[in-house]
Design an enzyme around this catalytic site. Structure first.
Site, PDB file in Angstrom:
ATOM      1  N   HIS A  67     -41.494  61.009  31.329  1.00 24.90           N
ATOM      2  CA  HIS A  67     -40.294  60.175  31.295  1.00 24.90           C
ATOM      3  C   HIS A  67     -40.621  58.788  30.734  1.00 24.90           C
ATOM      4  O   HIS A  67     -39.923  58.291  29.840  1.00 24.90           O
ATOM      5  CB  HIS A  67     -39.723  60.052  32.715  1.00 24.90           C
ATOM      6  CG  HIS A  67     -38.546  59.150  32.817  1.00 24.90           C
ATOM      7  ND1 HIS A  67     -37.256  59.628  32.853  1.00 24.90           N
ATOM      8  CD2 HIS A  67     -38.445  57.795  32.878  1.00 24.90           C
ATOM      9  CE1 HIS A  67     -36.423  58.604  32.932  1.00 24.90           C
ATOM     10  NE2 HIS A  67     -37.125  57.478  32.952  1.00 24.90           N
ATOM     11  N   GLU A  68     -41.688  58.187  31.244  1.00 26.07           N
ATOM     12  CA  GLU A  68     -42.068  56.846  30.780  1.00 26.07           C
ATOM     13  C   GLU A  68     -42.553  56.877  29.331  1.00 26.07           C
ATOM     14  O   GLU A  68     -42.311  55.938  28.572  1.00 26.07           O
ATOM     15  CB  GLU A  68     -43.131  56.236  31.690  1.00 26.07           C
ATOM     16  CG  GLU A  68     -42.684  56.030  33.130  1.00 26.07           C
ATOM     17  CD  GLU A  68     -41.390  55.255  33.267  1.00 26.07           C
ATOM     18  OE1 GLU A  68     -41.158  54.318  32.478  1.00 26.07           O
ATOM     19  OE2 GLU A  68     -40.594  55.586  34.159  1.00 26.07           O
ATOM     20  N   HIS A  71     -39.602  56.622  26.990  1.00 21.39           N
ATOM     21  CA  HIS A  71     -39.234  55.222  26.756  1.00 21.39           C
ATOM     22  C   HIS A  71     -40.182  54.591  25.737  1.00 21.39           C
ATOM     23  O   HIS A  71     -39.747  53.921  24.798  1.00 21.39           O
ATOM     24  CB  HIS A  71     -39.332  54.411  28.060  1.00 21.39           C
ATOM     25  CG  HIS A  71     -38.272  54.688  29.058  1.00 21.39           C
ATOM     26  ND1 HIS A  71     -36.942  54.445  28.835  1.00 21.39           N
ATOM     27  CD2 HIS A  71     -38.348  55.173  30.324  1.00 21.39           C
ATOM     28  CE1 HIS A  71     -36.247  54.766  29.907  1.00 21.39           C
ATOM     29  NE2 HIS A  71     -37.080  55.218  30.824  1.00 21.39           N
TER      30      HIS A  71
END
Length: 155
Positions: A67-68, A71
């Site tokens: 998820h990170e 980004h």
């Protein structure tokens, strides 16, 4: 897992799922409370919450890493990197990363008080001086009968 292992895992996950290198720092941040990780826009570093590794295991933690990294890679490519952006949601689906984290259960101590006259008992999170307060139902004196640990779902 220590900082160097975290950095190594982050680089491996980046290459495996995104076919791109992770060229910045990944560090543990124990001050994070309600989030699994955080991508820092200015430094491009990623901070991870070690409590999620302890509570949910390595597989779930890798999901937070993905998820990170979504980004991270979208921001560097100057695409939509925020949760609401279409590019971000599509990349999450492609790499099978979670959009949100589960809440970590918190431990709260609940104190039990009982009225000496009517026997009514109630729980409070904060302790109080039983000599200064009376029962709300009958006006009788109170005594502290115990305390217990309770686990909550919300942060």
């Amino acid at each position: 897992m220590n900082q160097t292992e975290l950095q190594q895992h982050m680089e491996e996950v980046s290459l495996q799922f995104f076919q791109k290198e992770f060229r910045h720092q990944a560090v543990f941040n124990t001050r994070l409370r309600t989030t699994g990780g955080r991508y820092l826009l200015k430094s491009h570093n990623i901070e991870m919450n070690p409590k999620y590794l302890e509570n949910f295991g390595l597989e779930y933690f890798f999901g937070i890493m993905k998820h990170e990294l979504c980004h991270y890679h979208l921001h560097l490519e100057k695409k939509g990197y925020q949760h609401r952006d279409k590019d971000f949601r599509e990349l999450l689906k492609k790499v099978d990363a979670p959009r949100f984290c589960a809440a970590i259960p918190r431990e709260i101590t609940m104190h039990e008080y009982t009225c000496k006259s009517c026997g009514k008992s109630f729980l409070r999170q904060r302790r109080f001086n039983v000599n200064r307060y009376r029962c709300g139902s009958c006006g009788g004196r109170l005594k502290q009968t115990g305390s217990k640990k309770v686990y909550t779902e919300s942060p």
